[in-house]
Design an enzyme around this catalytic site. Structure first.
Site, mmCIF file in Angstrom:
data_model
loop_
_atom_site.group_PDB
_atom_site.id
_atom_site.type_symbol
_atom_site.label_atom_id
_atom_site.label_comp_id
_atom_site.label_asym_id
_atom_site.label_seq_id
_atom_site.Cartn_x
_atom_site.Cartn_y
_atom_site.Cartn_z
ATOM 1 N N GLU A 233 0.909 -1.127 -0.070
ATOM 2 C CA GLU A 233 -0.276 -0.013 0.092
ATOM 3 C C GLU A 233 0.824 1.257 -0.086
ATOM 4 O O GLU A 233 1.649 1.546 1.067
ATOM 5 C CB GLU A 233 -0.877 0.149 1.206
ATOM 6 C CG GLU A 233 -1.801 1.156 1.110
ATOM 7 C CD GLU A 233 -2.789 1.147 2.594
ATOM 8 O OE1 GLU A 233 -2.750 2.219 3.162
ATOM 9 O OE2 GLU A 233 -3.146 0.119 2.974
ATOM 10 N N CYS A 267 -2.035 8.999 2.294
ATOM 11 C CA CYS A 267 -1.594 8.219 1.005
ATOM 12 C C CYS A 267 -2.783 8.684 -0.217
ATOM 13 O O CYS A 267 -2.500 8.616 -1.235
ATOM 14 C CB CYS A 267 -1.452 6.922 1.104
ATOM 15 S SG CYS A 267 -2.984 5.990 1.655
#
Length: 464
Positions: A233, A267
């Site tokens: 991720e 993110c």
């Protein structure tokens, strides 16, 4: 050797953790492999459920302490640290829910003549030892997302926290022990990067879970032992399309939250906003006014909306990127000022060049870029031109525009009339292209850590 843990706001030391060296990790990996291979050692599902339930209850009792720890070691404003703590508790509870809801399935066999006379079903087994490496920006909930599923599925797990924020991870692991989990099933492994790489690439590691930079994640994936499964991720440069004539009161507050939550250290933080060119001056002015009004300061104070960046070097980097964009023609509409060693006032940049770093790379800081567009397809093309693909968004009051953007925007998720940083812990959460590999979310991670095994039985008079 130890890691000194600094409060990013004032750079005061608030704790330390002792580093683990390779000989001990080597022993722990042997132990983890032995646990997995000895089925008599597996923790029964009902005991795993009880451990996780007790852990969730302990976290709930200590929620304010955990939230303050997040704020002090990670710089997340207290209001958001409390929200993260609540999510982490729910993530643990979701692990229990998934154990009740998940299982095997029946596979039809008699769909053709070759399969006739057979029955088949699947069930799930733990994949084996898990090594998890986590990021600093959600130091409790990310750990819950990586370690909770391993415990739930019966996988021994070794977890390396981020160097800047190991205390929340340590607290979570200790809560699991207090809840009844034997230490051999979950090891807290703060270590140097070279030792971490040795642990990750060891053939005893069955599953590698990584949350962090794309450069490091893809490098580690390239060095995994054959057979090791992986979930990565990373980040992105999240785009938002704003349709023409959308009331700004329906957009600006959402963009301020999605762009400056945790000072942009997320993110899927809003980074690139595309607005009809005729509306750009007024839109940028209103977004800039909202950014200027945000309270920046001590994350442990109730009124703070934006805390520090994780370390001074990150302010240096963001400051340099913004300065380079302005020198190349961008207009600085708000912020862009260093106000302390780790404090940087949220910045709004208008029409930075497409080749500027703020336009092409993940800023991971409190910077939102606003671009004017002449056609929505041109905006979509610009939004899609980067190698990142995670969450994207569109604000519109027209259904056909929403459908068009959902179809054309690159991303694993497209949000309509919401910012890109939205997430709940049971939804699929996945970066595509350079942004990651595999799918996060508690249930999806548990599925990765407990692959299905199939049984096929041929009917025979010899079977009773």
């Amino acid at each position: 050797m130890t890691w000194q843990v600094l409060n990013p706001y004032d750079q005061e030391c608030i704790g330390s953790v002792d580093l683990v060296e390779w000989p001990l990790i080597d022993r722990w990996l042997d132990e983890a492999r032995a646990l997995h291979e000895d089925r008599r050692a597996w923790i029964p599902v009902h005991e795993r459920i009880a451990i996780l339930q007790r852990a969730g209850a302990l976290m709930r009792e200590r929620a304010e302490t955990l939230a303050m720890q997040i704020a002090r070691e990670g710089g997340k404003p207290l209001v958001d640290a409390r929200a993260e703590t609540s999510r982490a508790i729910q993530s643990v509870e979701l692990c229990v829910h998934e154990l009740f809801a998940s299982g095997g399935r029946q596979i039809p066999m008699d769909l053709n003549e070759a399969g006739a006379g057979r029955r088949a079903y699947t069930f799930r087994e733990p994949i084996g030892p898990v090594v998890a490496i986590s990021a600093f920006n959600h130091p409790l909930n990310l750990i819950a997302h990586q370690v909770g599923p391993a415990v739930a599925t019966g996988c021994p797990v070794l977890v390396k926290p981020a160097k800047d924020t190991p205390l929340s991870c340590k607290s979570f692991v200790e809560i699991l022990y207090e809840a009844g989990l034997d230490e051999q099933w979950c090891r807290f492994v703060p270590c140097t990067n070279d030792v971490a790489e040795q642990m990750v690439t060891d053939p005893r590691t069955a599953f590698f879970s990584f949350i962090g930079s794309a450069k490091v994640g893809w490098m580690l994936r390239s060095r995994l032992a054959p057979g090791t499964r992986v979930a990565l991720e990373h980040g992105g440069a999240a785009p938002v399309i704003v349709d023409e004539n959308v009331p700004r009161e329906n957009v600006i507050p959402s963009l301020l939250k999605g762009g400056f939550y945790h000072s942009g250290q997320v993110c899927v933080s809003v980074q690139r906003v595309f607005v009809p060119r005729a509306e750009l001056p007024d839109f940028a002015a209103e977004l800039a006014a909202g950014a200027e009004a945000l309270r920046v300061g001590d994350p442990t104070e109730e009124e703070t909306q934006c805390g520090p960046l994780i370390r001074p070097a990150e302010v240096d980097r963001v400051e340099a990127w913004v300065a380079a964009a302005v020198a190349s023609g961008a207009r600085l509409a708000a912020g862009g000022k260093r106000i302390g060693p780790t404090l940087y006032h949220p910045a709004v940049l208008v029409d930075p060049p497409r080749d500027a770093k703020v336009s092409r790379e993940e800023v991971f800081g409190p910077v939102v870029c606003v671009y004017g567009y002449d056609s929505i397809d041109a905006a979509i093309a610009q939004a899609n031109e980067l190698p990142y693909s995670f969450q994207a968004a569109v604000f519109t009051e027209r259904l056909h525009i929403a459908d068009h953007c959902v179809e054309r925007l690159s991303g694993s998720t497209v949000l309509v009339n919401d910012h890109t940083a939205f997430r709940v812990d049971w939804m699929p959460f996945a970066g595509r292209r350079h942004s990651g590999l595999g799918t996060g979310g508690v249930g999806y991670t548990m599925a990765d850590m407990s692959p299905e095994k199939m049984v096929i039985t041929k009917r025979s008079s010899d079977l009773i």
